[in-house]
Design a protein around this motif. Sequence first.
Motif: not given
Length: 357
Positions: A307-314, A319-338
């Motif tokens: 509900e806040g300003p962030d989106t967590d990416l896996a 074969g290993q997983t790291i995470g990234a925590r971005l603002t929802r605005k950055s995700v929208a501007e970069l048009d990121l998707k799975p």
Amino acid sequence: MSETLSVSVNSQVGSFPIAADFTAGKGVTALFGESGAGKTTLLKMIAGVTRPKQGRIVIRNQVLFDSAEGINLPPEKRRIGYVFQDARLFPHLSVKNNLTYARWAGRRSEGLPYDAVVALLGLQHLQQRSPATLSGGERQRVAIGRALLSNPSLLLMDEPLSSLDHSRRQEILPFLETLRDQTGLPILYVSHEIDEVARLADEIVLLQGGRVTASGPAEAIFSRLGSHDDAGALVTGIVAASDEAFGLTSIDIGGHPFQLARLDFIVGSKVRLRIRARDVSIARTLPEAISIRNILPVRITGMTSNEGPDTDLALDIGGQTIGARLTRKSVAELDLKPGDNVFALVKAASIDRSVLR
């Protein structure tokens, strides 16, 4: 994991419910959760200080508690070593006499040799000292030694570093790693400090509101801590090379080089890194003329918004997983998707475990 400890209890302590069902083997199993999650209460039930309402607790095929069978061994019959937040040493006894007190008072048979425990914890030069002359880290090492010399089948450690400042914690952590790696004892380690857990734990049991919400290998459980402010991932790599001229060590992670300040590990050693989600940025294309050393090709495998300003990416890397925590605005501007292939820019990472077994 070879099961050594089995816990299945339901209880009520005042108005606080406890519902725990988990197993633990050799090495460190961390009970992790926020203050008030029920970690210490659960430890007391295992130790026999607090009686659960119902359930069963077994160590190495010895039943410590079984409500259905009416079994409830007293603490002194459970062969459990307990290390508290404060050392609780006897002020009138020397370090040596503190170390041997539990073995003598409890009429315990010998387990680990005295000299081996003293050497393991670096206490050789302290044996004739009184507790009042010791630093906080030294006192905790003596308390751990006393627990080990009681010949326990299980070691319970209740936030043993919480009373120490940062420098003292860093002083004692290597001793805890050595204890984990050399004794073969199962250790149940209580903490709400995520860095301690990342560095020491083989397995993690997550507690929230007195209930176990997840348990399993440390790497897998860390991926479930996405809502934590200090969320991160544990990844395994191989020491590939050292750059003596610039003081850097290269770690191979999924076939990709990852550089850190020089590490004193031999080439070929396995290491575990903790990469915080907040230290990872994303680029659509490979950046040029940038100071960040670690730019990894990754694939987005999942996205979670709150509900806040962030989106967590896996992010998948070999074969290993790291995470990234971005603002929802950055995700929208970069048009990121799975499914997107992108580049992860890692600003920092820490070694949380030296050599993996």
